[in-house]
Motif scaffolding. Structure first.
Motif, PDB file in Angstrom:
ATOM      1  N   THR A 261     106.578 -39.984  30.113  1.00 19.29           N
ATOM      2  CA  THR A 261     107.075 -39.197  31.245  1.00 19.29           C
ATOM      3  C   THR A 261     107.161 -39.987  32.543  1.00 19.29           C
ATOM      4  O   THR A 261     107.560 -39.430  33.562  1.00 19.29           O
ATOM      5  N   PHE A 262     106.773 -41.256  32.506  1.00 19.26           N
ATOM      6  CA  PHE A 262     106.708 -42.033  33.746  1.00 19.26           C
ATOM      7  C   PHE A 262     107.913 -42.959  33.898  1.00 19.26           C
ATOM      8  O   PHE A 262     108.246 -43.714  32.983  1.00 19.26           O
ATOM      9  N   VAL A 263     108.537 -42.907  35.067  1.00 22.75           N
ATOM     10  CA  VAL A 263     109.647 -43.791  35.411  1.00 22.75           C
ATOM     11  C   VAL A 263     109.139 -44.821  36.414  1.00 22.75           C
ATOM     12  O   VAL A 263     108.518 -44.462  37.419  1.00 22.75           O
ATOM     13  N   TRP A 264     109.399 -46.097  36.124  1.00 28.23           N
ATOM     14  CA  TRP A 264     109.003 -47.197  36.997  1.00 28.23           C
ATOM     15  C   TRP A 264     110.244 -47.828  37.611  1.00 28.23           C
ATOM     16  O   TRP A 264     111.210 -48.108  36.901  1.00 28.23           O
ATOM     17  N   SER A 265     110.204 -48.113  38.897  1.00 30.72           N
ATOM     18  CA  SER A 265     111.337 -48.773  39.543  1.00 30.72           C
ATOM     19  C   SER A 265     111.612 -50.140  38.919  1.00 30.72           C
ATOM     20  O   SER A 265     112.772 -50.553  38.813  1.00 30.72           O
ATOM     21  N   ASP A 266     110.579 -50.824  38.489  1.00 34.95           N
ATOM     22  CA  ASP A 266     110.700 -52.144  37.883  1.00 34.95           C
ATOM     23  C   ASP A 266     111.743 -52.159  36.758  1.00 34.95           C
ATOM     24  O   ASP A 266     112.477 -53.138  36.575  1.00 34.95           O
TER      25      ASP A 266
ATOM     26  N   TRP B  51     106.417 -49.224  47.353  1.00 32.98           N
ATOM     27  CA  TRP B  51     105.971 -50.608  47.180  1.00 32.98           C
ATOM     28  C   TRP B  51     107.132 -51.565  47.441  1.00 32.98           C
ATOM     29  O   TRP B  51     108.279 -51.286  47.110  1.00 32.98           O
ATOM     30  N   SER B  52     106.789 -52.708  48.002  1.00 33.48           N
ATOM     31  CA  SER B  52     107.824 -53.670  48.396  1.00 33.48           C
ATOM     32  C   SER B  52     108.678 -54.117  47.214  1.00 33.48           C
ATOM     33  O   SER B  52     109.915 -54.044  47.265  1.00 33.48           O
ATOM     34  N   ARG B  53     108.027 -54.582  46.134  1.00 35.22           N
ATOM     35  CA  ARG B  53     108.837 -55.108  45.042  1.00 35.22           C
ATOM     36  C   ARG B  53     109.512 -53.994  44.238  1.00 35.22           C
ATOM     37  O   ARG B  53     110.511 -54.253  43.563  1.00 35.22           O
TER      38      ARG B  53
ATOM     39  N   SER C 276     109.779 -59.576  47.648  1.00 33.67           N
ATOM     40  CA  SER C 276     110.658 -58.435  47.963  1.00 33.67           C
ATOM     41  C   SER C 276     111.618 -58.808  49.084  1.00 33.67           C
ATOM     42  O   SER C 276     112.793 -58.405  49.068  1.00 33.67           O
ATOM     43  N   SER C 277     111.139 -59.583  50.036  1.00 33.68           N
ATOM     44  CA  SER C 277     112.002 -60.052  51.123  1.00 33.68           C
ATOM     45  C   SER C 277     113.112 -60.932  50.564  1.00 33.68           C
ATOM     46  O   SER C 277     114.263 -60.889  51.025  1.00 33.68           O
ATOM     47  N   SER C 278     112.773 -61.725  49.550  1.00 33.42           N
ATOM     48  CA  SER C 278     113.765 -62.596  48.905  1.00 33.42           C
ATOM     49  C   SER C 278     114.792 -61.779  48.130  1.00 33.42           C
ATOM     50  O   SER C 278     115.989 -62.098  48.132  1.00 33.42           O
ATOM     51  N   MET C 279     114.346 -60.734  47.456  1.00 33.10           N
ATOM     52  CA  MET C 279     115.270 -59.852  46.741  1.00 33.10           C
ATOM     53  C   MET C 279     116.242 -59.199  47.714  1.00 33.10           C
ATOM     54  O   MET C 279     117.443 -59.082  47.432  1.00 33.10           O
ATOM     55  N   LEU C 280     115.716 -58.799  48.856  1.00 28.21           N
ATOM     56  CA  LEU C 280     116.576 -58.204  49.876  1.00 28.21           C
ATOM     57  C   LEU C 280     117.574 -59.228  50.400  1.00 28.21           C
ATOM     58  O   LEU C 280     118.777 -58.936  50.522  1.00 28.21           O
ATOM     59  N   LEU C 281     117.108 -60.431  50.718  1.00 32.82           N
ATOM     60  CA  LEU C 281     118.005 -61.471  51.222  1.00 32.82           C
ATOM     61  C   LEU C 281     119.127 -61.746  50.223  1.00 32.82           C
ATOM     62  O   LEU C 281     120.308 -61.782  50.599  1.00 32.82           O
ATOM     63  N   PHE C 282     118.781 -61.949  48.956  1.00 34.34           N
ATOM     64  CA  PHE C 282     119.776 -62.202  47.927  1.00 34.34           C
ATOM     65  C   PHE C 282     120.816 -61.086  47.891  1.00 34.34           C
ATOM     66  O   PHE C 282     122.031 -61.334  47.875  1.00 34.34           O
TER      67      PHE C 282
END
Length: 402
Positions: free
Chosen positions: A185-190, A250-252, A315-321
Protein backbone atom coordinates in the motif's frame (compact mmCIF):
# COMPACT_ATOMS: atom_id res chain seq x y z
CA UNK A 1 37.66 48.85 22.93
CA UNK A 2 39.98 51.30 21.18
CA UNK A 3 39.24 52.80 17.79
CA UNK A 4 42.52 51.34 16.52
CA UNK A 5 41.61 47.75 17.50
CA UNK A 6 38.12 48.13 16.06
CA UNK A 7 39.59 49.33 12.77
CA UNK A 8 42.03 46.42 12.76
CA UNK A 9 39.20 43.92 13.35
CA UNK A 10 37.15 45.45 10.56
CA UNK A 11 40.14 45.22 8.22
CA UNK A 12 40.58 41.51 9.05
CA UNK A 13 36.88 40.88 8.55
CA UNK A 14 36.96 42.65 5.18
CA UNK A 15 39.93 40.58 4.03
CA UNK A 16 38.19 37.40 5.15
CA UNK A 17 35.02 38.29 3.26
CA UNK A 18 36.99 39.14 0.13
CA UNK A 19 38.84 35.82 0.40
CA UNK A 20 35.61 33.86 0.78
CA UNK A 21 34.07 35.74 -2.14
CA UNK A 22 37.05 34.96 -4.37
CA UNK A 23 36.97 31.28 -3.38
CA UNK A 24 33.26 31.08 -4.11
CA UNK A 25 33.63 32.87 -7.43
CA UNK A 26 36.60 30.75 -8.50
CA UNK A 27 34.63 27.57 -7.85
CA UNK A 28 31.46 28.78 -9.56
CA UNK A 29 33.54 29.74 -12.61
CA UNK A 30 35.29 26.37 -12.68
CA UNK A 31 35.47 24.49 -15.96
CA UNK A 32 32.72 21.81 -15.88
CA UNK A 33 34.97 19.36 -17.72
CA UNK A 34 37.66 19.69 -15.06
CA UNK A 35 35.12 19.40 -12.25
CA UNK A 36 33.57 16.31 -13.81
CA UNK A 37 36.96 14.63 -14.23
CA UNK A 38 37.92 15.39 -10.65
CA UNK A 39 34.68 13.96 -9.26
CA UNK A 40 34.74 10.85 -11.49
CA UNK A 41 38.41 10.12 -10.79
CA UNK A 42 37.72 10.26 -7.07
CA UNK A 43 34.74 7.89 -7.37
CA UNK A 44 36.85 5.33 -9.25
CA UNK A 45 39.80 5.69 -6.86
CA UNK A 46 37.59 5.44 -3.77
CA UNK A 47 35.85 2.38 -5.19
CA UNK A 48 39.20 0.64 -5.68
CA UNK A 49 40.13 1.31 -2.06
CA UNK A 50 36.68 0.76 -0.55
CA UNK A 51 34.64 -1.52 -2.83
CA UNK A 52 32.32 -2.30 0.08
CA UNK A 53 30.90 1.23 -0.21
CA UNK A 54 29.37 0.30 -3.56
CA UNK A 55 29.91 3.67 -5.21
CA UNK A 56 30.72 1.98 -8.53
CA UNK A 57 29.07 -1.41 -8.08
CA UNK A 58 26.26 -2.59 -10.33
CA UNK A 59 23.35 -3.18 -10.05
CA UNK A 60 22.95 -0.67 -7.18
CA UNK A 61 20.81 2.27 -8.25
CA UNK A 62 23.31 4.85 -7.06
CA UNK A 63 26.15 3.25 -8.99
CA UNK A 64 23.86 2.97 -12.02
CA UNK A 65 23.39 6.74 -12.06
CA UNK A 66 27.16 7.20 -11.65
CA UNK A 67 27.70 5.10 -14.79
CA UNK A 68 24.94 7.06 -16.54
CA UNK A 69 26.71 10.30 -15.69
CA UNK A 70 30.08 9.01 -16.84
CA UNK A 71 28.62 7.96 -20.21
CA UNK A 72 27.32 11.53 -20.53
CA UNK A 73 30.74 12.92 -19.57
CA UNK A 74 32.42 10.78 -22.22
CA UNK A 75 29.99 12.09 -24.84
CA UNK A 76 29.94 15.74 -23.75
CA UNK A 77 33.58 16.26 -22.80
CA UNK A 78 35.39 13.43 -24.55
CA UNK A 79 36.78 12.20 -21.24
CA UNK A 80 38.74 8.97 -21.46
CA UNK A 81 36.62 6.50 -19.50
CA UNK A 82 35.44 4.32 -22.36
CA UNK A 83 37.71 1.38 -21.52
CA UNK A 84 36.74 1.56 -17.84
CA UNK A 85 33.04 1.54 -18.67
CA UNK A 86 33.28 -1.29 -21.17
CA UNK A 87 35.37 -3.46 -18.86
CA UNK A 88 32.97 -2.97 -15.94
CA UNK A 89 29.87 -3.59 -18.04
CA UNK A 90 31.29 -6.67 -19.76
CA UNK A 91 32.51 -8.15 -16.47
CA UNK A 92 29.06 -7.73 -14.95
CA UNK A 93 27.40 -9.42 -17.93
CA UNK A 94 29.58 -12.50 -17.56
CA UNK A 95 29.53 -12.83 -13.76
CA UNK A 96 27.29 -15.83 -12.93
CA UNK A 97 26.29 -14.17 -9.66
CA UNK A 98 25.06 -10.99 -11.33
CA UNK A 99 21.49 -10.05 -12.07
CA UNK A 100 22.48 -9.34 -15.67
CA UNK A 101 23.83 -12.87 -16.13
CA UNK A 102 20.72 -14.37 -14.56
CA UNK A 103 18.41 -12.38 -16.83
CA UNK A 104 20.37 -13.31 -19.94
CA UNK A 105 20.43 -17.01 -19.01
CA UNK A 106 16.74 -17.25 -18.06
CA UNK A 107 17.50 -17.76 -14.39
CA UNK A 108 14.60 -16.49 -12.30
CA UNK A 109 15.34 -13.17 -10.63
CA UNK A 110 13.26 -12.90 -7.45
CA UNK A 111 11.09 -9.85 -6.94
CA UNK A 112 12.89 -7.32 -4.78
CA UNK A 113 11.31 -5.29 -2.02
CA UNK A 114 11.25 -2.39 -4.48
CA UNK A 115 11.20 -2.07 -8.25
CA UNK A 116 14.41 -0.25 -9.01
CA UNK A 117 17.05 -0.40 -6.26
CA UNK A 118 18.81 -3.41 -7.76
CA UNK A 119 16.94 -4.61 -10.86
CA UNK A 120 14.65 -2.18 -12.65
CA UNK A 121 17.09 0.67 -13.25
CA UNK A 122 20.56 -0.73 -13.94
CA UNK A 123 20.00 -1.70 -17.62
CA UNK A 124 20.08 1.99 -18.56
CA UNK A 125 23.89 1.79 -18.46
CA UNK A 126 23.65 -0.75 -21.27
CA UNK A 127 21.23 1.37 -23.29
CA UNK A 128 23.75 4.19 -22.75
CA UNK A 129 26.37 2.01 -24.38
CA UNK A 130 24.10 1.23 -27.32
CA UNK A 131 23.37 4.93 -27.81
CA UNK A 132 27.07 5.78 -27.63
CA UNK A 133 28.06 3.28 -30.30
CA UNK A 134 25.10 4.28 -32.46
CA UNK A 135 26.72 7.72 -32.57
CA UNK A 136 30.29 6.42 -32.72
CA UNK A 137 30.23 3.12 -34.67
CA UNK A 138 32.81 0.50 -33.76
CA UNK A 139 32.80 -2.87 -35.58
CA UNK A 140 34.06 -4.60 -32.42
CA UNK A 141 30.88 -3.73 -30.53
CA UNK A 142 27.76 -5.89 -30.84
CA UNK A 143 24.68 -4.41 -29.21
CA UNK A 144 22.61 -7.59 -29.21
CA UNK A 145 23.37 -8.69 -25.63
CA UNK A 146 22.95 -5.21 -24.17
CA UNK A 147 19.64 -4.75 -25.95
CA UNK A 148 18.32 -8.15 -24.91
CA UNK A 149 19.15 -7.41 -21.29
CA UNK A 150 17.35 -4.05 -21.30
CA UNK A 151 14.23 -5.38 -23.02
CA UNK A 152 14.04 -8.48 -20.80
CA UNK A 153 14.22 -6.40 -17.61
CA UNK A 154 11.66 -3.90 -18.91
CA UNK A 155 9.18 -6.50 -20.17
CA UNK A 156 9.50 -9.19 -17.53
CA UNK A 157 10.39 -7.22 -14.41
CA UNK A 158 9.30 -3.59 -14.63
CA UNK A 159 6.09 -4.11 -16.59
CA UNK A 160 5.13 -7.21 -14.60
CA UNK A 161 5.92 -5.68 -11.20
CA UNK A 162 3.42 -7.40 -8.86
CA UNK A 163 3.15 -4.81 -6.08
CA UNK A 164 0.65 -2.14 -7.04
CA UNK A 165 -2.18 -0.06 -5.65
CA UNK A 166 -5.71 -0.65 -6.85
CA UNK A 167 -5.23 2.03 -9.52
CA UNK A 168 -2.04 0.37 -10.77
CA UNK A 169 0.51 2.68 -9.13
CA UNK A 170 3.84 1.01 -8.36
CA UNK A 171 4.00 0.25 -4.64
CA UNK A 172 6.00 -1.36 -1.85
CA UNK A 173 5.17 -3.37 1.27
CA UNK A 174 7.27 -1.14 3.52
CA UNK A 175 6.38 2.38 4.58
CA UNK A 176 7.25 4.44 7.63
CA UNK A 177 7.02 3.96 11.40
CA UNK A 178 3.54 4.04 12.88
CA UNK A 179 1.70 3.31 9.65
CA UNK A 180 -0.45 0.21 9.19
CA UNK A 181 -0.82 -1.73 5.97
CA UNK A 182 -2.66 -4.73 4.55
CA UNK A 183 -0.16 -5.43 1.78
CA UNK A 184 1.55 -3.35 -0.88
CA UNK A 185 0.00 0.00 0.00
CA UNK A 186 3.01 2.31 0.15
CA UNK A 187 4.07 4.61 -2.70
CA UNK A 188 7.63 5.96 -2.65
CA UNK A 189 8.74 8.97 -4.69
CA UNK A 190 12.03 7.17 -5.36
CA UNK A 191 10.25 4.60 -7.53
CA UNK A 192 9.00 7.03 -10.15
CA UNK A 193 12.59 7.45 -11.32
CA UNK A 194 13.99 4.02 -10.47
CA UNK A 195 11.03 2.16 -11.91
CA UNK A 196 10.17 4.17 -15.02
CA UNK A 197 13.41 5.53 -16.47
CA UNK A 198 14.25 2.33 -18.34
CA UNK A 199 10.87 2.52 -20.11
CA UNK A 200 11.50 6.08 -21.26
CA UNK A 201 15.02 5.28 -22.45
CA UNK A 202 13.79 2.25 -24.42
CA UNK A 203 11.00 4.28 -26.00
CA UNK A 204 13.62 6.58 -27.50
CA UNK A 205 16.16 3.88 -28.33
CA UNK A 206 13.70 1.52 -30.01
CA UNK A 207 11.34 4.23 -31.32
CA UNK A 208 8.58 2.41 -29.49
CA UNK A 209 5.92 4.70 -28.11
CA UNK A 210 4.31 1.89 -26.08
CA UNK A 211 7.04 2.13 -23.46
CA UNK A 212 6.51 5.88 -23.23
CA UNK A 213 2.73 5.58 -23.04
CA UNK A 214 2.88 3.06 -20.21
CA UNK A 215 5.60 4.97 -18.38
CA UNK A 216 3.81 8.32 -18.53
CA UNK A 217 0.54 6.77 -17.35
CA UNK A 218 2.32 5.26 -14.35
CA UNK A 219 4.06 8.58 -13.69
CA UNK A 220 0.69 10.31 -13.58
CA UNK A 221 -0.29 7.96 -10.75
CA UNK A 222 2.75 8.99 -8.73
CA UNK A 223 1.70 12.62 -9.23
CA UNK A 224 -1.80 11.77 -8.08
CA UNK A 225 -0.54 10.34 -4.79
CA UNK A 226 2.58 12.38 -4.01
CA UNK A 227 2.38 15.84 -5.60
CA UNK A 228 1.12 18.55 -3.26
CA UNK A 229 -0.61 21.04 -5.55
CA UNK A 230 -0.83 23.58 -2.70
CA UNK A 231 2.94 23.89 -2.36
CA UNK A 232 4.16 22.52 -5.69
CA UNK A 233 6.36 20.02 -3.84
CA UNK A 234 6.41 16.24 -3.43
CA UNK A 235 5.88 14.18 -0.33
CA UNK A 236 8.31 11.30 0.16
CA UNK A 237 5.57 8.74 0.61
CA UNK A 238 1.89 7.81 0.54
CA UNK A 239 -0.02 5.01 2.25
CA UNK A 240 -3.13 3.90 0.42
CA UNK A 241 -4.32 1.90 3.43
CA UNK A 242 -5.40 5.04 5.27
CA UNK A 243 -4.84 7.43 2.34
CA UNK A 244 -2.31 9.69 4.04
CA UNK A 245 0.98 11.17 2.96
CA UNK A 246 4.17 10.92 4.97
CA UNK A 247 5.31 13.84 7.07
CA UNK A 248 7.91 15.41 4.91
CA UNK A 249 9.05 16.76 1.59
CA UNK A 250 12.45 15.10 1.57
CA UNK A 251 15.01 16.69 -0.71
CA UNK A 252 15.89 13.65 -2.80
CA UNK A 253 12.23 12.61 -3.02
CA UNK A 254 11.74 15.88 -4.87
CA UNK A 255 14.92 15.17 -6.82
CA UNK A 256 13.64 11.78 -7.94
CA UNK A 257 10.39 13.42 -9.01
CA UNK A 258 11.90 16.13 -11.16
CA UNK A 259 14.44 13.67 -12.57
CA UNK A 260 11.62 11.30 -13.55
CA UNK A 261 9.56 14.05 -15.14
CA UNK A 262 12.57 15.16 -17.16
CA UNK A 263 13.00 11.62 -18.49
CA UNK A 264 9.28 11.46 -19.29
CA UNK A 265 9.25 14.78 -21.11
CA UNK A 266 12.23 13.77 -23.24
CA UNK A 267 10.25 10.71 -24.36
CA UNK A 268 7.03 12.73 -24.77
CA UNK A 269 8.88 15.16 -27.01
CA UNK A 270 9.08 12.32 -29.54
CA UNK A 271 5.88 10.50 -28.63
CA UNK A 272 3.31 12.94 -27.19
CA UNK A 273 0.17 11.46 -25.70
CA UNK A 274 -2.81 12.41 -23.54
CA UNK A 275 -0.58 12.67 -20.44
CA UNK A 276 1.71 15.30 -21.98
CA UNK A 277 -0.13 18.47 -20.85
CA UNK A 278 -0.51 17.31 -17.25
CA UNK A 279 3.06 16.05 -16.91
CA UNK A 280 4.45 19.27 -18.40
CA UNK A 281 2.24 21.39 -16.15
CA UNK A 282 3.34 19.46 -13.06
CA UNK A 283 7.00 19.71 -14.08
CA UNK A 284 6.67 23.47 -14.50
CA UNK A 285 4.82 23.93 -11.21
CA UNK A 286 7.37 21.81 -9.37
CA UNK A 287 10.30 23.65 -10.97
CA UNK A 288 8.83 26.99 -9.97
CA UNK A 289 8.09 25.97 -6.40
CA UNK A 290 11.36 24.24 -5.61
CA UNK A 291 13.48 26.89 -7.35
CA UNK A 292 11.91 29.50 -5.08
CA UNK A 293 13.29 27.80 -1.96
CA UNK A 294 16.88 27.23 -3.06
CA UNK A 295 18.98 28.63 -0.21
CA UNK A 296 21.27 31.63 -0.48
CA UNK A 297 24.13 29.11 -0.58
CA UNK A 298 22.75 27.67 -3.82
CA UNK A 299 21.58 24.36 -2.33
CA UNK A 300 18.33 22.78 -1.20
CA UNK A 301 17.70 21.81 2.39
CA UNK A 302 17.45 18.15 3.42
CA UNK A 303 13.73 18.66 4.00
CA UNK A 304 13.17 21.23 1.31
CA UNK A 305 10.63 23.38 3.15
CA UNK A 306 12.46 23.20 6.49
CA UNK A 307 15.36 25.71 6.51
CA UNK A 308 16.60 24.33 9.84
CA UNK A 309 17.72 21.12 8.11
CA UNK A 310 21.15 20.74 6.53
CA UNK A 311 22.01 21.63 2.94
CA UNK A 312 21.87 18.63 0.59
CA UNK A 313 23.90 18.30 -2.61
CA UNK A 314 22.37 15.47 -4.64
CA UNK A 315 18.84 16.88 -4.74
CA UNK A 316 20.28 20.25 -5.72
CA UNK A 317 22.12 18.49 -8.55
CA UNK A 318 18.93 16.77 -9.71
CA UNK A 319 17.23 20.15 -9.79
CA UNK A 320 20.11 21.76 -11.70
CA UNK A 321 20.12 18.97 -14.30
CA UNK A 322 16.36 19.17 -14.78
CA UNK A 323 16.22 22.96 -15.01
CA UNK A 324 18.92 22.90 -17.69
CA UNK A 325 17.01 20.29 -19.68
CA UNK A 326 13.85 22.30 -19.17
CA UNK A 327 15.40 25.48 -20.56
CA UNK A 328 17.14 23.68 -23.43
CA UNK A 329 13.87 22.05 -24.51
CA UNK A 330 11.77 25.21 -24.03
CA UNK A 331 9.71 23.71 -21.22
CA UNK A 332 10.99 26.48 -18.94
CA UNK A 333 11.73 30.15 -19.61
CA UNK A 334 15.45 30.84 -20.04
CA UNK A 335 15.39 34.32 -18.51
CA UNK A 336 13.51 33.13 -15.44
CA UNK A 337 15.62 30.07 -14.71
CA UNK A 338 19.12 31.10 -15.81
CA UNK A 339 19.78 32.88 -12.48
CA UNK A 340 18.60 29.80 -10.57
CA UNK A 341 20.84 27.58 -12.68
CA UNK A 342 23.84 29.84 -12.00
CA UNK A 343 23.03 29.88 -8.29
CA UNK A 344 22.77 26.09 -8.12
CA UNK A 345 26.02 25.68 -10.04
CA UNK A 346 27.82 27.89 -7.52
CA UNK A 347 26.30 25.93 -4.65
CA UNK A 348 27.13 22.51 -6.06
CA UNK A 349 30.71 23.37 -7.05
CA UNK A 350 31.25 24.68 -3.52
CA UNK A 351 30.75 21.11 -2.27
CA UNK A 352 33.44 19.64 -4.54
CA UNK A 353 36.67 19.31 -2.58
CA UNK A 354 40.17 19.62 -4.11
CA UNK A 355 40.50 15.81 -4.18
CA UNK A 356 37.17 15.43 -6.02
CA UNK A 357 35.12 14.22 -3.09
CA UNK A 358 31.66 15.77 -2.89
CA UNK A 359 30.24 16.77 0.48
CA UNK A 360 26.66 17.07 1.66
CA UNK A 361 25.14 14.03 -0.10
CA UNK A 362 22.66 12.28 2.14
CA UNK A 363 22.85 8.52 2.42
CA UNK A 364 20.09 6.20 1.20
CA UNK A 365 17.01 7.15 3.19
CA UNK A 366 13.72 5.39 3.83
CA UNK A 367 10.51 7.27 4.47
CA UNK A 368 10.70 8.96 7.84
CA UNK A 369 8.02 9.77 10.40
CA UNK A 370 9.36 13.22 11.27
CA UNK A 371 11.85 15.91 10.29
CA UNK A 372 14.29 14.75 12.97
CA UNK A 373 14.71 11.43 11.15
CA UNK A 374 15.82 13.13 7.94
CA UNK A 375 18.06 15.56 9.81
CA UNK A 376 19.86 12.64 11.48
CA UNK A 377 20.96 11.00 8.22
CA UNK A 378 24.65 10.71 7.38
CA UNK A 379 26.39 12.70 4.66
CA UNK A 380 29.67 10.79 4.85
CA UNK A 381 31.30 10.29 1.45
CA UNK A 382 31.38 6.52 1.92
CA UNK A 383 27.56 6.48 2.06
CA UNK A 384 27.01 9.02 -0.70
CA UNK A 385 26.51 6.48 -3.50
CA UNK A 386 22.78 7.12 -3.93
CA UNK A 387 23.41 10.73 -4.91
CA UNK A 388 26.87 10.92 -6.49
CA UNK A 389 25.65 10.14 -9.99
CA UNK A 390 23.24 13.06 -9.89
CA UNK A 391 26.19 15.37 -9.20
CA UNK A 392 28.08 14.02 -12.21
CA UNK A 393 25.02 14.39 -14.44
CA UNK A 394 24.46 17.97 -13.27
CA UNK A 395 28.07 18.93 -13.94
CA UNK A 396 27.91 17.50 -17.45
CA UNK A 397 24.59 19.19 -18.12
CA UNK A 398 26.03 22.54 -17.03
CA UNK A 399 28.83 22.00 -19.51
CA UNK A 400 26.24 21.82 -22.27
CA UNK A 401 24.45 24.92 -20.96
CA UNK A 402 27.30 27.40 -20.99
Amino acid sequence: VSTQSTGFNLMLLTKLLVFLFLVCCSKSQANPKDVAKSVIDQIIAFDQQHPEAGLFTLPLYGATIVYDGIWEAVEQFGLDYLSVLNKKLDTYLTNPNSTAYQVLHNITVPWGWDIGDSVGLFPIVYTDRIEYYNRHPDPSYNKATDLTLAIEVADKYVLLWPKNLRDGCIARDVGWPGEKSNGSTFVWSDDQYMGLTLLFRLALLLKNRDYSDIGTYLLSLFDKHLFDSKTGLYFHGYNDYDQVNSCCKWSRANGWAIFAHTEALLALKEYPNVETPAILKTFQAHAKAISSIVSNQGLLHEVVDQPSTFLETSSSSMLLFSLIKGVQNNWLDHDVYQPVIKKLWAGITSTVQPNGQVTGIVEGTGIGADVAFYQSRSTDYATSGPGLGAVVRAIVAYGSFQ
